[in-house]
Design a protein around this motif. Structure first.
Motif, PDB file in Angstrom:
ATOM      1  N   ILE A   1      28.900  -6.333 -31.732  1.00 43.69           N
ATOM      2  CA  ILE A   1      27.685  -6.551 -30.953  1.00 43.69           C
ATOM      3  C   ILE A   1      26.870  -7.611 -31.713  1.00 43.69           C
ATOM      4  N   GLU A   2      26.544  -8.715 -31.018  1.00 43.06           N
ATOM      5  CA  GLU A   2      25.899  -9.857 -31.671  1.00 43.06           C
ATOM      6  C   GLU A   2      24.601 -10.213 -30.946  1.00 43.06           C
ATOM      7  N   LYS A   3      23.699 -10.767 -31.712  1.00 44.37           N
ATOM      8  CA  LYS A   3      22.527 -11.383 -31.093  1.00 44.37           C
ATOM      9  C   LYS A   3      22.978 -12.654 -30.392  1.00 44.37           C
ATOM     10  N   ILE A   4      22.125 -13.189 -29.558  1.00 42.37           N
ATOM     11  CA  ILE A   4      22.490 -14.378 -28.793  1.00 42.37           C
ATOM     12  C   ILE A   4      22.837 -15.532 -29.732  1.00 42.37           C
ATOM     13  N   ASP A   5      22.217 -15.556 -30.921  1.00 39.59           N
ATOM     14  CA  ASP A   5      22.496 -16.650 -31.863  1.00 39.59           C
ATOM     15  C   ASP A   5      23.748 -16.411 -32.682  1.00 39.59           C
ATOM     16  N   GLY A   6      24.467 -15.338 -32.432  1.00 41.83           N
ATOM     17  CA  GLY A   6      25.710 -15.054 -33.130  1.00 41.83           C
ATOM     18  C   GLY A   6      25.571 -14.096 -34.280  1.00 41.83           C
ATOM     19  N   THR A   7      24.342 -13.696 -34.612  1.00 41.55           N
ATOM     20  CA  THR A   7      24.148 -12.738 -35.701  1.00 41.55           C
ATOM     21  C   THR A   7      24.736 -11.387 -35.296  1.00 41.55           C
ATOM     22  N   ILE A   8      25.611 -10.883 -36.165  1.00 41.72           N
ATOM     23  CA  ILE A   8      26.267  -9.607 -35.847  1.00 41.72           C
ATOM     24  C   ILE A   8      25.316  -8.466 -36.158  1.00 41.72           C
ATOM     25  N   LEU A   9      25.065  -7.638 -35.132  1.00 42.68           N
ATOM     26  CA  LEU A   9      24.245  -6.446 -35.324  1.00 42.68           C
ATOM     27  C   LEU A   9      25.085  -5.257 -35.796  1.00 42.68           C
ATOM     28  N   GLN A  10      26.295  -5.146 -35.277  1.00 42.69           N
ATOM     29  CA  GLN A  10      27.191  -4.056 -35.658  1.00 42.69           C
ATOM     30  C   GLN A  10      28.587  -4.413 -35.179  1.00 42.69           C
ATOM     31  N   SER A  11      29.594  -4.002 -35.927  1.00 42.55           N
ATOM     32  CA  SER A  11      30.983  -4.209 -35.513  1.00 42.55           C
ATOM     33  C   SER A  11      31.807  -3.002 -35.922  1.00 42.55           C
ATOM     34  N   TYR A  12      32.967  -2.901 -35.282  1.00 43.60           N
ATOM     35  CA  TYR A  12      33.840  -1.756 -35.549  1.00 43.60           C
ATOM     36  C   TYR A  12      35.270  -2.207 -35.322  1.00 43.60           C
ATOM     37  N   ASN A  13      36.176  -1.813 -36.249  1.00 41.27           N
ATOM     38  CA  ASN A  13      37.590  -2.158 -36.129  1.00 41.27           C
ATOM     39  C   ASN A  13      38.391  -0.909 -35.773  1.00 41.27           C
ATOM     40  N   SER A  14      39.231  -1.068 -34.780  1.00 41.68           N
ATOM     41  CA  SER A  14      40.019   0.073 -34.309  1.00 41.68           C
ATOM     42  C   SER A  14      41.160   0.410 -35.243  1.00 41.68           C
ATOM     43  N   GLY A  15      41.565  -0.550 -36.082  1.00 42.73           N
ATOM     44  CA  GLY A  15      42.806  -0.391 -36.809  1.00 42.73           C
ATOM     45  C   GLY A  15      43.975  -0.566 -35.853  1.00 42.73           C
ATOM     46  N   ASP A  16      45.184  -0.483 -36.382  1.00 43.41           N
ATOM     47  CA  ASP A  16      46.356  -0.616 -35.515  1.00 43.41           C
ATOM     48  C   ASP A  16      46.382   0.540 -34.504  1.00 43.41           C
ATOM     49  N   ILE A  17      46.551   0.192 -33.247  1.00 43.38           N
ATOM     50  CA  ILE A  17      46.642   1.212 -32.185  1.00 43.38           C
ATOM     51  C   ILE A  17      48.119   1.464 -31.924  1.00 43.38           C
ATOM     52  N   PRO A  18      48.655   2.576 -32.375  1.00 47.55           N
ATOM     53  CA  PRO A  18      50.107   2.773 -32.290  1.00 47.55           C
ATOM     54  C   PRO A  18      50.567   3.005 -30.850  1.00 47.55           C
ATOM     55  N   SER A  19      51.840   2.684 -30.631  1.00 46.05           N
ATOM     56  CA  SER A  19      52.454   3.019 -29.339  1.00 46.05           C
ATOM     57  C   SER A  19      52.724   4.519 -29.298  1.00 46.05           C
ATOM     58  N   GLN A  20      52.813   5.048 -28.075  1.00 45.01           N
ATOM     59  CA  GLN A  20      52.979   6.488 -27.893  1.00 45.01           C
ATOM     60  C   GLN A  20      54.171   6.754 -26.976  1.00 45.01           C
ATOM     61  N   SER A  21      54.610   8.024 -26.979  1.00 44.11           N
ATOM     62  CA  SER A  21      55.723   8.389 -26.097  1.00 44.11           C
ATOM     63  C   SER A  21      55.292   8.427 -24.639  1.00 44.11           C
TER      64      SER A  21
END
Length: 646
Positions: A152-172
């Motif tokens: 989530i960024e301000k209009i000028d590109g400043t990041i307010l918060q970010s989150y990484n999902s990590g690898d999303i594994p495949s499932q059966s």
């Protein structure tokens, strides 16, 4: 996923599973979604993205190639069936769209959108649902896994918060996972940029679907309840006035919280309740309030932001259900007749309590009263309770009509064959007799019966209420007597013979006249020995009054056996046959006539037929013929000769 790859295809059942990744999501209460990106719904394919931007190219068919995306409500059998088949979106809507992405070879942002109208100094939860569409068996089990960064960024590109999902594994099976986090807007910020960046490289794998992106205000935990009610839903039966107090417990989180209660009816639009700005709310429900669902919830926000719905968090709703009372249709199967079954029936409930005449009580929507009597007539009540616990007292009036009393003029009678008798019944307005045979009429009160055999007649008597009773009459039919004195008899004087009288009928008495030269004149077959020819008359009398019958027979008495010495079979009407009448007294006799050569020219056994002087239809010559008569009893065998004169 690169198109040129070849995969071993393994078929899986397409299942839809959802999983929340809660570590970064809001743990307090949420507001209504101010952004709810569902990608819409409709037939395949959906339109390209209009508000959000992407460096990927839109693909109009299923199974997009690397660097392409498509908006669809389903996908099936992509790339040799190496992708999961999705038949619905994340919410289970068969027409709901989701964004299907085949990532590019280089890491890049595949979804960028500007979110407007946020409140400053407010914490929000961002969340989105993602599924890795690559099957576990694809790419020899070495498929590239999506790895997403949400920022989530301000209009000028400043990041307010970010989150990484990590690898999303495949499932059966297809597994939708929710990823999200919360962030706080600065005081002057109302618009932000959402960027979803795929960190993984393209190739065999790195394929995903995206759905249901939401922004919701996040604040303190609000726990609502209804005072003195075990659940968050209260039920009111229509017509009952009630009052409820709603209360919310609010955890810490706002510096200067402002509360506002809202309401809606039947899941309509939420509206603020004027003056309801504390954590308690009392609502009165009048007896005439309409049936429906009345929902109430409390919102909370920081002071200064309460005017904007986008700044509020909301409690789960509390509901008052005003439900209908039962509207039973209570009836009975009457009017009915005494000694029959009457049914009480009602509807529109799941519990029924009956009361009535003579302390009657029962349960069930249908109740049978067997062999009902007139003293059970009257009003019956039923308290009907429906699944909501609402009740209604209904009633039905039972009428029981009296039975007629079928009366007959006699229960049994006796007649003779050929006679008739009138049977009578009373006690009703109509009559039906069975069997109808041998009756002058089967639907009158007093028919004439002329049965030829003993018959039991049953009459059904019906009164003015169509109630019936039955009675029966047994008519016994006695036969009129018949008399048969038997065949005439022949005897030799001084001997006796058995008369062969017969008779029919019941309870018979017999007598012979004259009662002389007879061993017992009251026997049907007595022995007689008259000294001369005599007529005997048999009289048969019915002891049950069915009259008498007579018949006569003749006993011929011969003093001796006279055997003619000659006869002249010349057709002049005089002595044309040789006949020995007295042989009739010897029913077992045998007679034979021989010519001079010893040839039998005439035989007679038992029948005493005369001889006409023929042998095999041809006249025998005149002359002397020898006879032998075996009487089979005393005096034995008689022999002699007879002369034929022509």
């Amino acid at each position: 996923m690169r198109r040129g790859f070849k995969f071993i295809s393994i078929v899986f059942v397409s299942l839809l599973i959802r999983f929340n990744v809660t570590a970064q999501l809001c743990q307090g209460s949420l507001g209504d979604p101010i952004v709810n990106i569902t990608f819409g719904s409709g037939a395949n394919p959906g339109n390209s993205l209009s508000a959000a931007t992407t460096a990927y190219q839109y693909f109009s068919n299923d199974c997009p190639s690397d660097g392409f995306y498509i908006v669809r409500n389903s996908t099936s059998g992509c790339f040799g069936d190496s992708w999961h088949s999705l038949s619905v979106d994340h919410t289970g809507n068969g027409n709901g769209y989701f964004m299907l992405v085949n990532s590019s070879f280089e890491p890049s942002a595949f979804y960028v959108d500007r979110v407007k109208g946020l409140c400053g100094n407010t914490t929000y939860e961002f969340a989105a649902w993602v599924v890795n569409v690559l099957k576990q068996s694809a790419c020899n089990g070495m498929g590239i896994k999506p790895n997403l960064t949400f920022s989530i960024e301000k209009i000028d590109g400043t990041i307010l918060q970010s989150y990484n999902s990590g690898d999303i594994p495949s499932q059966s099976v297809p597994l939708w996972q929710q990823f999200g986090f919360f962030f706080t807007t600065p005081a002057s910020v109302s618009d932000v940029v959402l960027r979803i960046f795929n960190n993984a490289i393209g190739g065999c794998g790195n394929d995903l679907a995206l759905d249901d992106i939401t922004f919701r205000a996040c604040g303190p935990k609000i726990i609502p309840f209804i005072t003195s009610n075990p659940s968050t839903t209260a039920v009111v039966c229509q017509g009952n006035a009630r009052s409820f107090t709603f209360t919310c417990n609010v955890s810490a989180g706002f510096n200067n919280p402002v509360f506002q209660w809202q309401q809606n009816s039947n899941n309509g639009t939420w509206t603020d309740i004027a003056g309801a700005t504390t954590t308690n709310l009392t609502k009165n429900f009048a007896a005439n309030v309409a049936v429906g669902n009345y929902n109430f919830r409390m919102t909370a926000s920081e002071y200064g932001n309460s005017a904007s719905l986008q700044c509020r968090v909301v409690a789960d709703p509390l509901t008052v259900q005003v439900v209908t009372n039962p509207l039973p249709n209570t009836t009975n199967s009457g009017p009915t007749c005494e000694n029959t079954q009457l049914l009480l029936t009602t509807t529109d409930g799941n519990q029924y309590a009956w009361t009535g005449v003579n302390n009657f009580s029962a349960t069930g929507s249908m109740v049978a009263i067997n062999s009902i009597q007139q003293n059970q007539a009257g009003k019956y009540f039923v308290l009907v309770t429906n699944s909501n616990g609402c009740t209604h007292l209904d009633s039905t009036v039972v009428k029981v009509n009296p039975l007629p009393t079928a009366v007959v003029n006699f229960s049994s009678a006796t007649i003779c064959t050929g006679d008739n008798i009138q049977v009578k019944s009373s006690g009703g307005v109509s009559y039906a007799w069975l069997p109808a045979s041998a009756l002058s009429s089967d639907n009158v009160a007093d028919p004439v019966a002329s049965p030829i055999i003993t018959t039991q007649y049953v009459v059904t008597v019906t009164n003015q209420f169509a109630c019936v009773d039955t009675a029966s009459v047994l008519v016994t039919v006695n036969e009129k007597p018949t008399a048969n004195a038997g065949p005439d008899k022949t005897i030799i004087k001084g001997r006796s013979i058995l008369l062969q009288g017969t008779a029919t009928g019941q309870s018979l008495e017999y007598s012979w006249l004259p009662p002389v030269y007879i061993d017992n004149a009251q026997l049907l077959q007595p022995l007689v020995n008259p000294p001369a020819d005599m007529n005997y008359i048999l009289t048969v009398t019915s002891a049950n009054g069915c009259g008498t019958a007579t018949d006569i027979m003749h006993v011929f008495v011969f003093k001796d056996i006279f055997i003619p010495k000659a006869f002249s079979p010349n057709g002049d009407g005089l002595n044309d046959t040789w006949k020995i009448p007295a042989l009739a007294a010897f029913p077992a006799f045998e007679l034979s006539v021989f010519n001079r050569f010893g040839q039998v020219v005439f035989q007679n056994k038992n029948t005493n037929l005369p001889w006409d002087g023929r042998y095999k239809g041809v006249p025998v010559p005149a002359g002397v013929y020898v006879y032998a008569i075996d009487l089979k009893k005393f005096p034995g065998i008689l022999k002699g000769s007879v002369l034929i004169i022509r």
